[in-house]
Scaffold this motif. Structure first.
Motif, PDB file in Angstrom:
ATOM      1  N   ILE A  75      -8.127  13.791  41.070  1.00  0.00           N
ATOM      2  CA  ILE A  75      -8.086  14.757  39.969  1.00  0.00           C
ATOM      3  C   ILE A  75      -6.662  14.871  39.430  1.00  0.00           C
ATOM      4  CG2 ILE A  75      -8.534  17.143  39.279  1.00  0.00           C
ATOM      5  CD1 ILE A  75     -11.041  15.538  40.264  1.00  0.00           C
ATOM      6  N   GLY A  76      -6.520  14.664  38.147  1.00  0.00           N
ATOM      7  CA  GLY A  76      -5.229  14.875  37.507  1.00  0.00           C
ATOM      8  C   GLY A  76      -5.082  16.325  37.080  1.00  0.00           C
ATOM      9  N   ILE A  77      -3.935  16.905  37.377  1.00  0.00           N
ATOM     10  CA  ILE A  77      -3.636  18.257  36.881  1.00  0.00           C
ATOM     11  C   ILE A  77      -2.597  18.077  35.788  1.00  0.00           C
ATOM     12  CG2 ILE A  77      -2.836  20.570  37.458  1.00  0.00           C
ATOM     13  CD1 ILE A  77      -3.561  19.941  40.397  1.00  0.00           C
ATOM     14  N   CYS A  78      -3.072  18.218  34.566  1.00  0.00           N
ATOM     15  CA  CYS A  78      -2.269  17.912  33.378  1.00  0.00           C
ATOM     16  C   CYS A  78      -1.490  19.175  33.018  1.00  0.00           C
ATOM     17  CB  CYS A  78      -3.235  17.507  32.262  1.00  0.00           C
ATOM     18  SG  CYS A  78      -2.477  17.237  30.677  1.00  0.00           S
ATOM     19  N   ALA A 124       5.790  23.734  15.848  1.00  0.00           N
ATOM     20  CA  ALA A 124       5.123  23.051  16.968  1.00  0.00           C
ATOM     21  C   ALA A 124       3.946  22.210  16.486  1.00  0.00           C
ATOM     22  CB  ALA A 124       4.664  24.080  17.997  1.00  0.00           C
ATOM     23  N   MET A 125       3.353  22.599  15.374  1.00  0.00           N
ATOM     24  CA  MET A 125       2.178  21.883  14.865  1.00  0.00           C
ATOM     25  C   MET A 125       2.515  20.434  14.487  1.00  0.00           C
ATOM     26  SD  MET A 125      -1.046  22.066  14.220  1.00  0.00           S
ATOM     27  CE  MET A 125      -2.349  21.447  13.147  1.00  0.00           C
ATOM     28  N   LEU A 126       3.775  20.188  14.134  1.00  0.00           N
ATOM     29  CA  LEU A 126       4.178  18.814  13.811  1.00  0.00           C
ATOM     30  C   LEU A 126       3.933  17.889  15.012  1.00  0.00           C
ATOM     31  CD1 LEU A 126       5.595  16.696  12.008  1.00  0.00           C
ATOM     32  CD2 LEU A 126       7.787  17.615  12.801  1.00  0.00           C
ATOM     33  N   PHE A 127       3.955  18.482  16.208  1.00  0.00           N
ATOM     34  CA  PHE A 127       3.889  17.672  17.428  1.00  0.00           C
ATOM     35  C   PHE A 127       2.544  17.774  18.158  1.00  0.00           C
ATOM     36  CE2 PHE A 127       8.228  19.237  16.657  1.00  0.00           C
ATOM     37  CZ  PHE A 127       8.800  18.023  16.292  1.00  0.00           C
ATOM     38  N   ARG A 128       1.579  18.527  17.601  1.00  0.00           N
ATOM     39  CA  ARG A 128       0.285  18.653  18.285  1.00  0.00           C
ATOM     40  C   ARG A 128      -0.364  17.288  18.485  1.00  0.00           C
ATOM     41  NH1 ARG A 128      -5.052  20.425  15.152  1.00  0.00           N
ATOM     42  NH2 ARG A 128      -4.542  18.344  14.362  1.00  0.00           N
ATOM     43  N   ASN A 129      -0.381  16.483  17.429  1.00  0.00           N
ATOM     44  CA  ASN A 129      -1.044  15.181  17.519  1.00  0.00           C
ATOM     45  C   ASN A 129      -0.263  14.226  18.421  1.00  0.00           C
ATOM     46  OD1 ASN A 129      -2.784  16.303  15.640  1.00  0.00           O
ATOM     47  ND2 ASN A 129      -1.713  15.395  13.893  1.00  0.00           N
ATOM     48  N   LEU A 130       1.060  14.343  18.371  1.00  0.00           N
ATOM     49  CA  LEU A 130       1.902  13.515  19.246  1.00  0.00           C
ATOM     50  C   LEU A 130       1.626  13.855  20.710  1.00  0.00           C
ATOM     51  CD1 LEU A 130       4.287  11.462  19.384  1.00  0.00           C
ATOM     52  CD2 LEU A 130       5.828  13.436  19.345  1.00  0.00           C
ATOM     53  N   ALA A 131       1.556  15.163  21.011  1.00  0.00           N
ATOM     54  CA  ALA A 131       1.265  15.583  22.385  1.00  0.00           C
ATOM     55  C   ALA A 131      -0.124  15.126  22.810  1.00  0.00           C
ATOM     56  CB  ALA A 131       1.383  17.101  22.499  1.00  0.00           C
ATOM     57  N   SER A 132      -1.061  15.130  21.870  1.00  0.00           N
ATOM     58  CA  SER A 132      -2.419  14.689  22.221  1.00  0.00           C
ATOM     59  C   SER A 132      -2.419  13.202  22.592  1.00  0.00           C
ATOM     60  CB  SER A 132      -3.388  14.952  21.067  1.00  0.00           C
ATOM     61  OG  SER A 132      -3.274  13.957  20.061  1.00  0.00           O
ATOM     62  N   MET A 133      -1.552  12.429  21.926  1.00  0.00           N
ATOM     63  CA  MET A 133      -1.443  11.001  22.273  1.00  0.00           C
ATOM     64  C   MET A 133      -0.882  10.850  23.678  1.00  0.00           C
ATOM     65  SD  MET A 133       0.092   9.731  18.614  1.00  0.00           S
ATOM     66  CE  MET A 133       0.290   7.994  18.917  1.00  0.00           C
ATOM     67  N   ASP A 134       0.113  11.664  23.988  1.00  0.00           N
ATOM     68  CA  ASP A 134       0.711  11.659  25.321  1.00  0.00           C
ATOM     69  C   ASP A 134      -0.367  11.941  26.379  1.00  0.00           C
ATOM     70  OD1 ASP A 134       2.318  12.000  27.539  1.00  0.00           O
ATOM     71  OD2 ASP A 134       3.290  13.843  26.830  1.00  0.00           O
ATOM     72  N   VAL A 135      -1.166  12.983  26.145  1.00  0.00           N
ATOM     73  CA  VAL A 135      -2.206  13.371  27.100  1.00  0.00           C
ATOM     74  C   VAL A 135      -3.236  12.246  27.229  1.00  0.00           C
ATOM     75  CG1 VAL A 135      -4.122  14.980  27.495  1.00  0.00           C
ATOM     76  CG2 VAL A 135      -1.896  15.842  26.682  1.00  0.00           C
ATOM     77  N   ALA A 150      -1.727   9.203  29.008  1.00  0.00           N
ATOM     78  CA  ALA A 150      -1.411   9.485  30.419  1.00  0.00           C
ATOM     79  C   ALA A 150      -2.677   9.504  31.259  1.00  0.00           C
ATOM     80  CB  ALA A 150      -0.675  10.819  30.532  1.00  0.00           C
ATOM     81  N   ILE A 151      -3.735  10.079  30.737  1.00  0.00           N
ATOM     82  CA  ILE A 151      -4.992  10.134  31.509  1.00  0.00           C
ATOM     83  C   ILE A 151      -5.559   8.729  31.688  1.00  0.00           C
ATOM     84  CG2 ILE A 151      -7.392  10.931  31.486  1.00  0.00           C
ATOM     85  CD1 ILE A 151      -6.432  13.430  29.984  1.00  0.00           C
ATOM     86  N   ARG A 152      -5.629   7.984  30.580  1.00  0.00           N
ATOM     87  CA  ARG A 152      -6.258   6.660  30.651  1.00  0.00           C
ATOM     88  C   ARG A 152      -5.458   5.688  31.512  1.00  0.00           C
ATOM     89  NH1 ARG A 152      -6.362   5.597  25.600  1.00  0.00           N
ATOM     90  NH2 ARG A 152      -8.422   6.458  25.173  1.00  0.00           N
ATOM     91  N   ALA A 153      -4.138   5.821  31.471  1.00  0.00           N
ATOM     92  CA  ALA A 153      -3.287   4.839  32.152  1.00  0.00           C
ATOM     93  C   ALA A 153      -3.269   5.009  33.665  1.00  0.00           C
ATOM     94  CB  ALA A 153      -1.861   4.951  31.601  1.00  0.00           C
ATOM     95  N   HIS A 154      -3.756   6.144  34.151  1.00  0.00           N
ATOM     96  CA  HIS A 154      -3.602   6.423  35.586  1.00  0.00           C
ATOM     97  C   HIS A 154      -4.938   6.458  36.327  1.00  0.00           C
ATOM     98  CE1 HIS A 154       0.426   7.931  34.183  1.00  0.00           C
ATOM     99  NE2 HIS A 154       0.755   7.197  35.236  1.00  0.00           N
TER     100      HIS A 154
END
Ligand code: FES
Length: 576
Positions: free
Chosen positions: A45-48, A96-107, A110-114
Motif C-alpha cells: 500500500i502506498g501512502i501518498c 496553487a491552481m497553476l500547479f494542480r495538474n502538474l501535481a496530478s502528473m506527479d501523483v 509515482a503510483i504507476r512507477a512503483h
C-alpha cells in the motif's frame, strides 16, 4: 472442477522471483529494515503524502501517515509512504491552481512507477484533494482518500471567526474605516489555531465532503477536526480497509461512478459548497471517464436546498458541523428526500446507504431540516448568454438576493493589475448599481485562474456602506468568499471569449432565475470589437508554456488536454 490460480498482485512483478531485477528490488528495500516476509505477496500500500512545511493545512500529515501505516500493518499489508508535490493555497504564487495538474502528473506517475497494489491519498488544502484524486484516477488502483480535517474554530473578541471569510470581512472593514489596523493584526493570531484546513465551508472542506459523498473516503471523513483523536482513528481504519480493497480488487473506477458524481453535486448544494468544486469534479470525472458537464451541475443541484449553515454562506464552522452529526446527517436527509443514490458504492463496503442508518442530528441549527433550509435553491447556478456562451457560474447561497436579477453599467478592468491600480481611485466612475468586470484572469489569461473573482469593492463605496455589487470575471474565487460574483466565464477573455469585448459603460444583464448573462450590445458592434481584438502574448518557456498551450477552459475542468482519461496501471516499458 479446477479453480483458476489466484491473480497475482501488481507488486509481485517487482518482488517475486529470483532474477537480478528481483534481487535489486528487494535488496534495496531491505536497507529500510524490512524482513524477508515483507515481500511474500502481501498487499503493498502506498501512502501518498502531501505533507509540507510550506502547506500549513497539511502540516499534521506525518502523524496521519503513521496512523494509516499502523492500519495497513494490522491488516497484513506492507505500507510504503511516498511524498508528492504539495500545494499550499496561502503561499504559492501566482496561484496553487497553476500547479494542480502538474501535481496530478506527479501523483499518477509515482503510483504507476512503483510496486504498489493500492494507495491511500492524504489530502487537505484545496488543490491537494483534486490533484491526488486526478492522478490516482488515471492509474485506477484500489484507492481511499483520507482528508486532513479542518482546524479548530477561530474566535476573536468572543465571536466565531472563519478562515478566509473573516479575512475578506475584516479587510473591507479596514477599508471602510470601521476596523483599526491594530485590531486587524490582533485577529490574525485568533483565526488559525491548530493544524488543519480552513474551518469554513471553503474549497478544502467542500472537497472533503464530496470525497465522503462519493464514497471514496470513509464515513465521517469530512468533518472530524484535524486534531481530534478520531481523525487518527479514521486514518488507521482507512489503512486496514485499503488492504481489504486490494484483496477484493475494488478499484477507484468501481467507486467513482456516474451516481457518485451526481451525489457529489447534490451534496455540494446541500452544504453550500465552493464554486471551485465545479472545476475539480469535472476534471476528476474526465480522468475516470465518467461523462459530466457543467449543465449537470445546474440540473442536479438546482432543487437542492442548502441545509448546512456554515460560513461563508451561513453562521457556523466545521467543528460545529462535526458536533452536529457531520456529513452522514446531510446524506441521510438527502437520501430520505430522494435526492441521493443510496446504492452508490463506498470504500467502507456495501453501498452508501448502508452507512447512514446511525446518522443523527444533534443540532438542527447547524444542519437544518430540508423543510427549513438556509437557502431554498442551493447548488451552483450555471449562467449562459452572449457573455458566456460556454457557461459561467454563480453561487446563489453566497449572493445578495436583491442582486440576483440586475442590470448595470460595466466598469471594466483589463487585468488584475489594472484593477489594483484603479479600484482605490476616488475619481473612479462607479456607483453601487454598476457591474464590475475583470478580464484576463482565466486559466490562460492569469495562468492558473487565480481566486480574484470576488474582487474587493471600491473603497469609496465601502465607506458609503455598500456591501455587495455584481462582479463578473473569468477568474475563480476562494471557497471562503461571498458576494454576487459571476465566475469561470467561458470562453475566457484571453482565449477570445466575449468577456474580452466588454467596454466601460456597456449594460450587462444578470438574471439568475433565468440563468442568463447578457451583454446588451448589438451583434454588429460586437463583431467589430471581435475583429479588432488581439490575443495576449503567450509565455515562451518553462512549465507555464506547457500549461497555457494545453489547459482546457473552466467548463471542461481546466485540466491539460493530454491528461484526460485513465491510462491504467501497466508500466509502459520495463527497466533493467
Ligand atoms: Fe489550505 Fe484553506 S488555505 S485549506
Amino acid at each position: 472442477m479446477s479453480s483458476s490460480p489466484p491473480k497475482k498482485r501488481r507488486s509481485q512483478a517487482w518482488f517475486e522471483g529470483h532474477s537480478k531485477d528481483n534481487f535489486i528490488h528487494r535488496s534495496w528495500m531491505k536497507s529500510e529494515g524490512l524482513p524477508d516476509d515483507s515481500f511474500d505477496g502481501r498487499p503493498v500500500i502506498g501512502i501518498c503524502n502531501t505533507w509540507s512545511d510550506l502547506t500549513p493545512c497539511n502540516h499534521h500529515f506525518r502523524d496521519l501517515a503513521e496512523r494509516v501505516r499502523h492500519g495497513v500493518l494490522q491488516a497484513g499489508g506492507l505500507a510504503l509512504e511516498f511524498p508528492v508535490s504539495s500545494l499550499g493555497e496561502t503561499l504559492m504564487r501566482p496561484t496553487a491552481m497553476l500547479f494542480r495538474n502538474l501535481a496530478s502528473m506527479d501523483v499518477e506517475e509515482a503510483i504507476r512507477a512503483h510496486p504498489l497494489d493500492g494507495v491511500v491519498l492524504l489530502a487537505g488544502c484545496d488543490k491537494t484533494t483534486p490533484a491526488t484524486l486526478m492522478g490516482a484516477a488515471s492509474v485506477d488502483l484500489p484507492t481511499i482518500v483520507v482528508s486532513g480535517g479542518a482546524m479548530l474554530n477561530g474566535r476573536f473578541r468572543g465571536q466565531p471567526i472563519g478562515s478566509g471569510t473573516h479575512v475578506w470581512k475584516f479587510s473591507e472593514a479596514v477599508a471602510a474605516g470601521t476596523m483599526s489596523e491594530q485590531e486587524f493584526m490582533q485577529a490574525e493570531r485568533c483565526m488559525s489555531r491548530s493544524s488543519g484546513v480552513c474551518m469554513t465551508m471553503g474549497t478544502a472542506s467542500t472537497m472533503a465532503c464530496l470525497v465522503e459523498a462519493m464514497g471514496i473516503g470513509l464515513p465521517d471523513n469530512a468533518a472530524i477536526p484535524a486534531v481530534d483523536a478520531r481523525r487518527a482513528e479514521l486514518a488507521q481504519r482507512a489503512g486496514r480497509r485499503i488492504v481489504e480493497l486490494v484483496r477484493q480488487d475494488v478499484r477507484l473506477s468501481h467507486i467513482l461512478t456516474r451516481e457518485s458524481f451526481e451525489n457529489a453535486i447534490r451534496v455540494c448544494g446541500a452544504i453550500g459548497g465552493s464554486t471551485n468544486a465545479v472545476i475539480h469534479l469535472l476534471a476528476i470525472a474526465g480522468r475516470v471517464g465518467v461523462p459530466l458537464t457543467l449543465d449537470d451541475w445546474d440540473r442536479l443541484g438546482r432543487d437542492v436546498p442548502t441545509i448546512v449553515d456554515l460560513m461563508p454562506s451561513g453562521r457556523f464552522l466545521m467543528e460545529d458541523f462535526y458536533y452536529a452529526g457531520g456529513l452522514p446527517v446531510v446524506l441521510r436527509r438527502l437520501l430520505e428526500a430522494g435526492l441521493l443514490h443510496g446504492q452508490a458504492p463506498s470504500v467502507a463496503g456495501g453501498v452508501l446507504a448502508d452507512h447512514l442508518a446511525q446518522a443523527q442530528c444533534h443540532d438542527d441549527q447547524v444542519i437544518r431540516p430540508l423543510a427549513q433550509p438556509l437557502v431554498e435553491q442551493g447548488g451552483i447556478a450555471v449562467l449562459r448568454g452572449n457573455l458566456a456562451p460556454d457557461g459561467a457560474v454563480l453561487k446563489p447561497s453566497a449572493a445578495t438576493p436583491e442582486l440576483l436579477r440586475h442590470t448595470g453599467r460595466a466598469v471594466v478592468f483589463e487585468s488584475i493589475e489594472d484593477y489594483k491600480a484603479r479600484i482605490g481611485d476616488p475619481e473612479l466612475d462607479v456607483d453601487a448599481s454598476c457591474v464590475l468586470v475583470l478580464k484576463n484572469c482565466g486559466p490562460r489569461g492569469y495562468p492558473g485562474m487565480a481566486e480574484v473573482g470576488n474582487m474587493g469593492l471600491p473603497p469609496k463605496l465601502l465607506r458609503q456602506g455598500v456591501t455587495d455589487m455584481v462582479r463578473i470575471s473569468d477568474a475563480r474565487m476562494s471557497g471562503t468568499a461571498f458576494g454576487t460574483v459571476v465566475l469561470h466565464t467561458a470562453p475566457e477573455a484571453a482565449a477570445g471569449g466575449p468577456l474580452a469585448l466588454v467596454r466601460d459603460g456597456d449594460l450587462i444583464e444578470l438574471d439568475v432565475a433565468a440563468r442568463r448573462l447578457q451583454l446588451l450590445v448589438d451583434d454588429a458592434e460586437l463583431q467589430r470589437r471581435q475583429a479588432a481584438w488581439t490575443p495576449p502574448p503567450l509565455p515562451d518557456s518553462g512549465y507555464v508554456r506547457l500549461y497555457v498551450r494545453h489547459v482546457q477552459q473552466a467548463n471542461l475542468g481546466a485540466d491539460l488536454d493530454f491528461l484526460n482519461g485513465c491510462r491504467g496501471d501497466a508500466v509502459p516499458r520495463e527497466s533493467h
